[in-house]
Design an enzyme around this catalytic site. Structure first.
Site, PDB file in Angstrom:
ATOM      1  N   SER A 164     -11.920  14.766   3.754  1.00  0.00           N
ATOM      2  CA  SER A 164     -13.043  15.792   4.027  1.00  0.00           C
ATOM      3  C   SER A 164     -13.590  15.048   5.229  1.00  0.00           C
ATOM      4  O   SER A 164     -14.651  15.439   6.315  1.00  0.00           O
ATOM      5  CB  SER A 164     -13.920  16.444   3.526  1.00  0.00           C
ATOM      6  OG  SER A 164     -13.626  17.334   2.587  1.00  0.00           O
TER       7      SER A 164
ATOM      8  N   ILE B 255      -4.637  11.423  10.544  1.00  0.00           N
ATOM      9  CA  ILE B 255      -3.634  11.425  10.662  1.00  0.00           C
ATOM     10  C   ILE B 255      -3.138  10.565  10.263  1.00  0.00           C
ATOM     11  O   ILE B 255      -2.840  11.147   8.659  1.00  0.00           O
ATOM     12  CB  ILE B 255      -3.658   9.494  11.224  1.00  0.00           C
ATOM     13  CG1 ILE B 255      -4.459   9.308  12.388  1.00  0.00           C
ATOM     14  CG2 ILE B 255      -2.265   8.686  12.275  1.00  0.00           C
ATOM     15  CD1 ILE B 255      -4.611   8.095  13.412  1.00  0.00           C
TER      16      ILE B 255
ATOM     17  N   HIS C  99      -7.787   2.564   3.623  1.00  0.00           N
ATOM     18  CA  HIS C  99      -7.212   2.455   2.842  1.00  0.00           C
ATOM     19  C   HIS C  99      -6.696   1.682   1.581  1.00  0.00           C
ATOM     20  O   HIS C  99      -6.015   1.601   1.247  1.00  0.00           O
ATOM     21  CB  HIS C  99      -5.917   2.754   3.967  1.00  0.00           C
ATOM     22  CG  HIS C  99      -5.759   3.510   5.074  1.00  0.00           C
ATOM     23  ND1 HIS C  99      -4.383   2.798   6.357  1.00  0.00           N
ATOM     24  CD2 HIS C  99      -6.618   4.146   5.208  1.00  0.00           C
ATOM     25  CE1 HIS C  99      -5.394   4.266   6.868  1.00  0.00           C
ATOM     26  NE2 HIS C  99      -6.035   5.270   6.731  1.00  0.00           N
TER      27      HIS C  99
ATOM     28  N   SER D 140      -8.597  14.828  -1.862  1.00  0.00           N
ATOM     29  CA  SER D 140      -6.699  14.630  -0.945  1.00  0.00           C
ATOM     30  C   SER D 140      -6.089  14.767  -2.422  1.00  0.00           C
ATOM     31  O   SER D 140      -5.286  16.225  -1.915  1.00  0.00           O
ATOM     32  CB  SER D 140      -6.284  13.919  -0.328  1.00  0.00           C
ATOM     33  OG  SER D 140      -7.214  13.725   0.738  1.00  0.00           O
TER      34      SER D 140
ATOM     35  N   ASN E 144      -0.392   5.732   7.693  1.00  0.00           N
ATOM     36  CA  ASN E 144      -2.452   6.287   6.621  1.00  0.00           C
ATOM     37  C   ASN E 144      -2.256   6.982   5.887  1.00  0.00           C
ATOM     38  O   ASN E 144      -0.503   7.366   5.683  1.00  0.00           O
ATOM     39  CB  ASN E 144      -2.484   6.928   7.696  1.00  0.00           C
ATOM     40  CG  ASN E 144      -2.316   6.159   9.481  1.00  0.00           C
ATOM     41  OD1 ASN E 144      -1.303   5.683   9.738  1.00  0.00           O
ATOM     42  ND2 ASN E 144      -4.007   5.914  10.084  1.00  0.00           N
ATOM     43  N   PRO E 145      -2.312   6.600   4.539  1.00  0.00           N
ATOM     44  CA  PRO E 145      -1.884   7.233   3.204  1.00  0.00           C
ATOM     45  C   PRO E 145      -1.987   8.291   3.297  1.00  0.00           C
ATOM     46  O   PRO E 145      -1.552   9.196   1.823  1.00  0.00           O
ATOM     47  CB  PRO E 145      -2.247   5.967   2.541  1.00  0.00           C
ATOM     48  CG  PRO E 145      -3.613   6.311   2.903  1.00  0.00           C
ATOM     49  CD  PRO E 145      -3.398   5.655   4.634  1.00  0.00           C
TER      50      PRO E 145
HETATM   51  C1  LIG Z   1     -13.421   7.489   7.915  1.00  0.00           C
HETATM   52  C2  LIG Z   1     -12.023   7.243   7.135  1.00  0.00           C
HETATM   53  C3  LIG Z   1     -10.957   7.681   7.311  1.00  0.00           C
HETATM   54  C4  LIG Z   1      -9.501   8.340   6.991  1.00  0.00           C
HETATM   55  N1  LIG Z   1      -8.173   8.133   7.963  1.00  0.00           N
HETATM   56  C5  LIG Z   1      -7.856   8.286   7.504  1.00  0.00           C
HETATM   57  C6  LIG Z   1      -6.156   9.270   8.238  1.00  0.00           C
HETATM   58  O1  LIG Z   1      -6.875   8.808   9.659  1.00  0.00           O
HETATM   59  N2  LIG Z   1      -5.153   9.438   7.820  1.00  0.00           N
HETATM   60  C7  LIG Z   1      -4.589   8.735   6.149  1.00  0.00           C
HETATM   61  O2  LIG Z   1      -3.941   9.106   5.805  1.00  0.00           O
HETATM   62  N3  LIG Z   1      -5.974   8.319   5.675  1.00  0.00           N
HETATM   63  C8  LIG Z   1      -6.964   8.085   5.879  1.00  0.00           C
HETATM   64  N4  LIG Z   1      -8.573   8.079   6.167  1.00  0.00           N
HETATM   65  C9  LIG Z   1      -7.892   7.427   3.773  1.00  0.00           C
HETATM   66  C10 LIG Z   1      -7.358   8.668   3.034  1.00  0.00           C
HETATM   67  O3  LIG Z   1      -8.385   9.784   3.558  1.00  0.00           O
HETATM   68  C11 LIG Z   1      -7.992   8.283   1.546  1.00  0.00           C
HETATM   69  O4  LIG Z   1      -6.602   7.501   1.155  1.00  0.00           O
HETATM   70  C12 LIG Z   1      -6.942   9.675   0.693  1.00  0.00           C
HETATM   71  O5  LIG Z   1      -8.111  11.236   1.193  1.00  0.00           O
HETATM   72  C13 LIG Z   1      -7.878   9.251  -0.522  1.00  0.00           C
HETATM   73  O6  LIG Z   1      -7.214  10.539  -1.278  1.00  0.00           O
HETATM   74  P1  LIG Z   1      -7.961  10.393  -2.960  1.00  0.00           P
HETATM   75  O7  LIG Z   1      -7.495  12.264  -3.667  1.00  0.00           O
HETATM   76  O8  LIG Z   1      -7.655   9.187  -3.913  1.00  0.00           O
HETATM   77  O9  LIG Z   1      -9.124  10.130  -3.303  1.00  0.00           O
HETATM   78  P2  LIG Z   1     -10.651  11.066  -2.423  1.00  0.00           P
HETATM   79  O10 LIG Z   1     -10.203  11.654  -1.044  1.00  0.00           O
HETATM   80  O11 LIG Z   1     -11.925  10.046  -2.181  1.00  0.00           O
HETATM   81  O12 LIG Z   1     -11.036  12.233  -3.744  1.00  0.00           O
HETATM   82  C14 LIG Z   1     -11.372  11.490  -4.307  1.00  0.00           C
HETATM   83  C15 LIG Z   1     -12.548  12.755  -5.073  1.00  0.00           C
HETATM   84  O13 LIG Z   1     -13.071  12.204  -6.452  1.00  0.00           O
HETATM   85  C16 LIG Z   1     -14.581  12.933  -6.833  1.00  0.00           C
HETATM   86  N5  LIG Z   1     -15.092  12.350  -7.721  1.00  0.00           N
HETATM   87  C17 LIG Z   1     -15.257  10.713  -8.257  1.00  0.00           C
HETATM   88  N6  LIG Z   1     -15.663  10.957  -8.973  1.00  0.00           N
HETATM   89  C18 LIG Z   1     -15.744  11.825  -9.294  1.00  0.00           C
HETATM   90  C19 LIG Z   1     -16.563  11.938 -10.668  1.00  0.00           C
HETATM   91  N7  LIG Z   1     -17.827  10.861 -11.913  1.00  0.00           N
HETATM   92  N8  LIG Z   1     -16.413  13.058 -11.417  1.00  0.00           N
HETATM   93  C20 LIG Z   1     -16.398  14.040 -10.430  1.00  0.00           C
HETATM   94  N9  LIG Z   1     -15.658  13.843  -9.061  1.00  0.00           N
HETATM   95  C21 LIG Z   1     -15.542  12.548  -9.150  1.00  0.00           C
HETATM   96  C22 LIG Z   1     -15.409  12.280  -5.200  1.00  0.00           C
HETATM   97  O14 LIG Z   1     -16.406  12.972  -4.904  1.00  0.00           O
HETATM   98  C23 LIG Z   1     -14.437  12.740  -4.603  1.00  0.00           C
HETATM   99  O15 LIG Z   1     -14.294  14.115  -3.933  1.00  0.00           O
HETATM  100  C24 LIG Z   1      -9.558   8.122   5.060  1.00  0.00           C
HETATM  101  C25 LIG Z   1     -10.307   7.437   5.002  1.00  0.00           C
HETATM  102  C26 LIG Z   1     -11.483   6.784   5.982  1.00  0.00           C
HETATM  103  C27 LIG Z   1     -12.738   6.940   5.117  1.00  0.00           C
END
Ligand SMILES: Cc1cc2nc3c(=O)[nH]c(=O)nc-3n(C[C@H](O)[C@H](O)[C@H](O)COP(=O)(O)OP(=O)(O)OC[C@H]3O[C@@H](n4cnc5c(N)ncnc54)[C@H](O)[C@@H]3O)c2cc1C
Length: 498
Positions: free
Chosen positions: A89, A94, A433, A15, A477-478
């Site tokens: 993805s 939300i 979250h 994200s 939701n974050p």
């Molecule tokens: C089932 C579910 C439903 C949810 N629904 C909602 C919702 O409705 N609304 C909302 O606000 N939030 C929702 N969330 C939470 C929200 O999606 C997350 O808080 C947010 O996507 C986190 O983003 P991020 O960028 O921190 O990490 P992520 O989006 O998890 O991205 C991390 C990326 O880093 C990659 N990665 C990890 N380690 C490595 C490595 N060593 N080398 C290279 N790449 C690596 C991973 O493959 C991933 O693509 C939901 C979560 C889940 C699981």
């Protein structure tokens, strides 16, 4: 073996990472976006929001187990996306902006520059790119829940601007109809050769094994396919579990623990992996007299925020959808039914604090994830108990009461605070979250890992931008907040001297 050099490396195309990479490439910087998972940009299970449950537990989900929870349910898994778009993805889209008060708390916790007014322009950019859509509430059971909540005294609110407000209403989403609008879809994939695409190399299926350093600078990363180097800033966006894991594997974290695992410490930073927070939730479900019409997108359609004491900010969030979600209740021996609906009360500002640490020095091993749910002297579980009672009060109001045949779980016998707390914890799960495991702040002694401009304390050009930097959870939701952090980080990288 490849050996490439870019202006910037963005590690993790989730994200936040998609936002950072797109903004840097649009500004003309040569960027490698390095992602552990595959691209899957034509995958209908991702693009069609209604298919999200198909992704959970599948090959694009890291599907993390958690450490045994002495006071909660240990049997549930934490999904995380291993694919372009990351968890964005496979989430349910939300989309909320937190209350201003959440950012006052960030500022008080050392988040200089993170007031609601200072983050507002970055949320605006996120919303302008993702777009928002409200649930249409054409499902009569969801509409009945909203009316019954009003009858129970909650104001009906319009979440059209995505801002959290106390009350109940149809949820705002980053979607268009049934199409998901993740940051990968909205920020990254539209980049053309002329709008930044030429400067961006997306490198899928390249899990980063560790970061490479020289003096007080991060200079690159090691992958199975070789080393990749950056002349400028490196931005770590691997999420609340993998960002601390990767720092620890690279020798950044509590030095004594690293040494015990045979990892040579590069920087003693005790806050790495600490301060893990979540939105713990429980569930309550009813059998209905007749099947509710199907909910095509299979998401929670209604959101409710409630204060438990008059004059206080809301502490309780609930999601409701016209489906019976009964997995953990069934596992715990509670009855199920062919049709019905569930409500999931959860804790907006949980007090419990957990930890991400390493099991071993092997990058392929899953990190150890211990949320320490409900180990806060009873405050978090009390919010869930109040949430179960409020859900029952709503269910007792018309027009919802007319739909209901019986309460399935926990069932009418469960009434006392002690019994409801036992039940709430037994079937507890998460809204998924996790945040906070590499928190921003001024002082390393107080557990900060990055400074308020997201630069790692002690390394001049290593930034962290993802859910791990939250100093405190937000009461919504974050995902929009994670994207907002990506916008701010890109701005600082572009404006700063890496
Ligand atoms: C089932 C579910 C439903 C949810 N629904 C909602 C919702 O409705 N609304 C909302 O606000 N939030 C929702 N969330 C939470 C929200 O999606 C997350 O808080 C947010 O996507 C986190 O983003 P991020 O960028 O921190 O990490 P992520 O989006 O998890 O991205 C991390 C990326 O880093 C990659 N990665 C990890 N380690 C490595 C490595 N060593 N080398 C290279 N790449 C690596 C991973 O493959 C991933 O693509 C939901 C979560 C889940 C699981």
């Amino acid at each position: 073996m490849e050996r490439r050099t870019y202006d910037h490396l963005v590690i993790g195309a989730g994200s936040a990472g998609c936002v950072v990479a797109a903004r840097l490439a649009q500004a003309g910087r040569r960027v490698a976006l390095i992602e552990a998972g595959p691209l899957e940009e034509q995958n209908e299970d991702i693009l069609n929001l209604g298919r999200w449950p198909e992704l959970i537990g599948g090959p694009l989900d890291y599907d993390f187990a958690i450490e045994p929870q002495p006071r909660g349910n240990s049997a549930f898994r934490h999904p995380r996306g291993r694919v372009l778009g990351g968890t964005g993805s496979l989430n349910t889209c939300i989309a909320f902006i937190p209350a201003d008060g959440d950012f006052q708390r960030w500022v008080a916790a050392g988040g200089v520059g993170w007031s609601a007014a200072e983050v507002a322009p970055h949320y605006e950019r996120v919303l302008a790119t993702l777009g928002l859509e409200l649930a249409d509430l054409d499902n009569p059971l969801s509409a009945a829940f909203v009316s019954a909540a009003e009858a129970a005294g909650l104001p009906r609110v319009d979440f059209a601007g995505a801002k959290m407000q106390p009350g109940v209403g149809p949820a705002p989403f980053n979607r268009q109809g049934d199409r998901r609008r993740s940051t990968a879809i909205a920020y990254l994939l539209p980049l053309s050769r002329w709008s930044g695409g030429a400067h961006l190399h997306i490198l899928p299926e390249r899990p980063v094994l560790r970061l490479l350093f020289e003096g007080d600078r991060a200079i690159g990363v090691a992958t199975h396919a070789g080393e990749i180097f950056a002349e400028g800033a490196i931005i770590l966006c691997a999420g609340a579990f993998h960002t601390p894991q990767l720092l620890l594997l690279s020798g950044i974290g509590p030095a004594d623990e690293l040494q015990a695992l045979g990892i040579r410490p590069y920087l003693d930073l005790p806050g790495v992996g600490e301060n893990l927070q979540d939105h713990p939730e429980t569930t309550i479900g009813w059998q209905t007299k007749r099947p509710p019409p199907p909910n095509a997108i299979r998401v929670w359609e209604v959101v409710l925020f409630a204060a438990l004491d008059e004059g206080l900010a809301p502490q309780l969030m609930m999601h409701m959808g016209p489906n019976l979600v009964d997995g953990y209740a069934r596992q715990a021996g509670f009855p199920s039914a062919e049709w019905g609906f569930s409500v999931t009360p959860n804790v907006m500002q949980a007090q419990s604090r957990g930890r991400v640490s390493l099991r071993s020095a092997d990058p392929a091993a899953a990190p150890k994830i211990d949320f320490r749910y409900f180990q806060d002297g009873g405050r978090d579980e009390a919010v869930l108990v109040d949430g179960l009672r409020l859900a029952r009060e709503i269910a007792a109001q018309e027009p919802l009461r007319e739909w209901i045949d019986r309460e399935l779980f926990p069932g009418p016998k469960w009434q006392s605070d002690a019994a409801l707390s036992r039940y709430a914890r037994q079937v507890s799960a998460s809204v998924y979250h996790p945040v906070g495991s590499c928190r921003l702040g001024l002082s390393v002694e107080e557990g900060a890992v990055v400074d308020p401009q997201l630069r790692l304390h002690g390394l001049a050009n290593l930034y962290v931008a993802d859910a791990s930097v939250f100093p405190l959870h937000v009461g919504v939701n974050p995902n929009l907040t994670v994207a907002m952090i990506g916008e701010r980080c890109a701005e600082w990288v572009l404006g700063g001297v890496p």
